[in-house]
Design an enzyme around this catalytic site. Structure first.
Site, short mmCIF file in Angstrom:
data_model
loop_
_atom_site.label_atom_id
_atom_site.label_comp_id
_atom_site.label_asym_id
_atom_site.label_seq_id
_atom_site.Cartn_x
_atom_site.Cartn_y
_atom_site.Cartn_z
N CYS A 1 -10.85 2.77 1.76
CA CYS A 1 -10.62 1.37 1.37
C CYS A 1 -10.84 0.43 2.55
O CYS A 1 -10.15 0.53 3.57
CB CYS A 1 -9.20 1.21 0.84
SG CYS A 1 -8.80 -0.48 0.44
N CYS B 1 -1.28 0.87 0.50
CA CYS B 1 -1.31 2.35 0.51
C CYS B 1 -0.94 2.85 1.90
O CYS B 1 -1.39 2.29 2.89
CB CYS B 1 -2.71 2.87 0.19
SG CYS B 1 -3.28 2.49 -1.48
N CYS C 1 12.77 7.60 -9.29
CA CYS C 1 11.63 7.16 -8.47
C CYS C 1 12.00 7.07 -7.00
O CYS C 1 11.19 6.61 -6.19
CB CYS C 1 11.06 5.85 -8.98
SG CYS C 1 12.24 4.51 -9.02
#
Ligand SMILES: C[S@@+](CC[C@H](N)C(=O)[O-])C[C@H]1O[C@@H](n2cnc3c(N)ncnc32)[C@H](O)[C@@H]1O
Length: 411
Positions: free
Chosen positions: A76, A86, A366
């Site tokens: 990226c 990220c 999560c």
């Protein structure tokens, strides 16, 4: 090396393992732990220290001296420009999956005092072009993008390699003058696109066919007409209003549903009485084919969507907190699916689950630390951990979703 870089203290270390939050743990000869961003297990790295305390330091990789065979070049361009979206693009997908299993095992052992729990790294999901929801900042020119790694500055994006192509179309073709934040949500399987603009919609420009709604128009109880997308998961169609929660990729939602189904063991969702706690717009109740039970959801917008999505079932939708619902009276169920927010169930949520007397519980978590605390709480309340299955909803980041199966062990 620039003058600024040369003034930062540096040290050479061998990185040991990835830990919660995405950094790699290493130790100085003194024993002090250093959390290194950008390192991978086994690598010898030169670290620029950014924070130093007595027992803990933090730093960034300045140079990889000996690279891991699991290191890859991040594809990226935005990452190289400082995008904070990220933090694991430099690791192979296999290493990311294994590291996440290690992080969950470590949290269960250290925080939950639960050792030797079977952890399955879960199904493979496409690591690219998956995100159907992207929460963005807006820069001074009205362009949407993600925040820089260590600041609130916005890096405008035309495309993001982890975003679904429909999200990219919105990013590239829109202009949001005066906005502070925008949330782009698309229905990957319906083609619908919606942007929620905060604080208000104002004079935005978006590609043809994209719905726009101001955050100030989402009053929850009566979703703004048209301010919704639909998504198809496990052949079921869901309405998701602008103010409602939904999983960030439909293939991931399907993997979650399958993992929850496995966690329920011999319970048959079609005949059992099931409590879907923190139920959102009804993903689990609908996709598992639950016909009897309750769905408890605090957010008015999600609860309204759940009523719509659950039409025709004998499932009561309670638009209230799980804590309030549990206090009301004792509720008996065969099984519980609980999918709380990042903070986890907490003591009151654990008590609410335990009060149902359910023989089987599928807990969707999560955050590994919250999972470990909740698992300890459920074990202390009489449940046994059957096993954990991970669902890699967010490849290229350290985020991990875990489905833990519990069985009632005693009265
Ligand atoms: C992680 S989402 C899961 C939603 C749903 N299970 C799904 O998979 O789409 C958590 C949901 O819990 C709701 N929530 C958060 N705290 C709650 C509480 N104390 N009681 C009830 N619902 C809550 C949020 O509004 C959100 O919809």
């Amino acid at each position: 090396m620039s003058a600024a870089e040369s003034s930062v203290p540096q040290i050479e270390l061998v990185a040991e393992r990835l830990v919660a939050g995405g950094a790699c743990l290493a130790r100085e000869p003194s024993g002090r732990v250093v959390l290194v961003d950008g390192a991978l297990p086994g690598e010898r790295v030169r670290v620029a220290l950014t924070q130093q305390k007595k027992t803990l330091a933090k730093g960034d990789v300045f140079e990889v001296v000996e690279a891991s065979p699991q290191r890859v070049a991040p594809p990226c361009p935005a990452l190289a420009a400082g995008c904070g979206g990220c933090d694991l693009q430099h690791a192979t997908h296999d290493l990311q999956r294994a590291a996440k299993a290690g992080i969950v095992a470590d949290a269960l052992a250290r925080i939950g005092r639960l050792r030797d729990v079977a952890i399955d790294a879960g199904e493979y999901l496409d690591p690219w072009a998956h995100r159907t929801v992207l929460r963005c900042g807006v820069d001074a020119d009205g362009r949407a993008g993600l925040r820089h790694r260590r600041s609130n500055d916005v890096l405008a994006l035309d495309a993001c390699p982890v975003a679904h192509p429909l999200v990219d179309e919105v990013l590239a073709g829109s202009h949001f003058p005066g906005a502070e934040e925008v949330t782009v949500r698309v229905g990957a399987r319906t083609g619908e696109r919606l942007v929620v603009v905060a604080p208000s919609a104002g004079a935005v420009q978006v590609p043809d066919g994209v719905q726009v709604v101001g955050a100030d128009r989402l009053d929850g109880t009566d979703p703004h007409p048209g301010a919704a997308v639909h998504e198809v998961v496990a052949r079921c169609r869901f309405r998701i209003s602008g103010g409602s929660f939904f999983q960030s990729r439909p293939d991931g939602a399907e993997a979650l549903v399958r993992a929850v189904r496995r966690a329920l063991g011999t319970v048959d969702p079609a005949t059992a009485r099931v409590a879907d706690l923190y139920g959102g717009v009804g993903l689990f109740t609908v996709a598992l084919g639950v016909r009897r039970g309750v769905l408890v959801e605090r957010a008015a917008s999600s609860a309204a969507d759940a009523r719509h999505n659950l039409a025709g079932r004998e499932v009561v939708v309670v638009a209230d907190s799980v804590e309030a619902w549990a206090q009301d009276r004792a509720h008996a169920f065969d099984a519980v699916v609980a999918d709380p927010a990042r903070a986890g169930l907490g003591a009151t949520g654990v008590a609410a689950v335990a009060r149902t007397g359910a023989g089987r519980v599928a807990l969707v978590s999560c955050d590994p630390a919250a999972l470990a605390r909740d698992a300890r709480g459920l074990v202390d309340a009489g449940y046994r951990v059957v096993g954990v299955e991970l669902v890699d909803l967010f490849p290229q980041t350290h985020h991990v979703e875990a489905v833990t199966a519990f069985e009632l062990d005693g009265p």
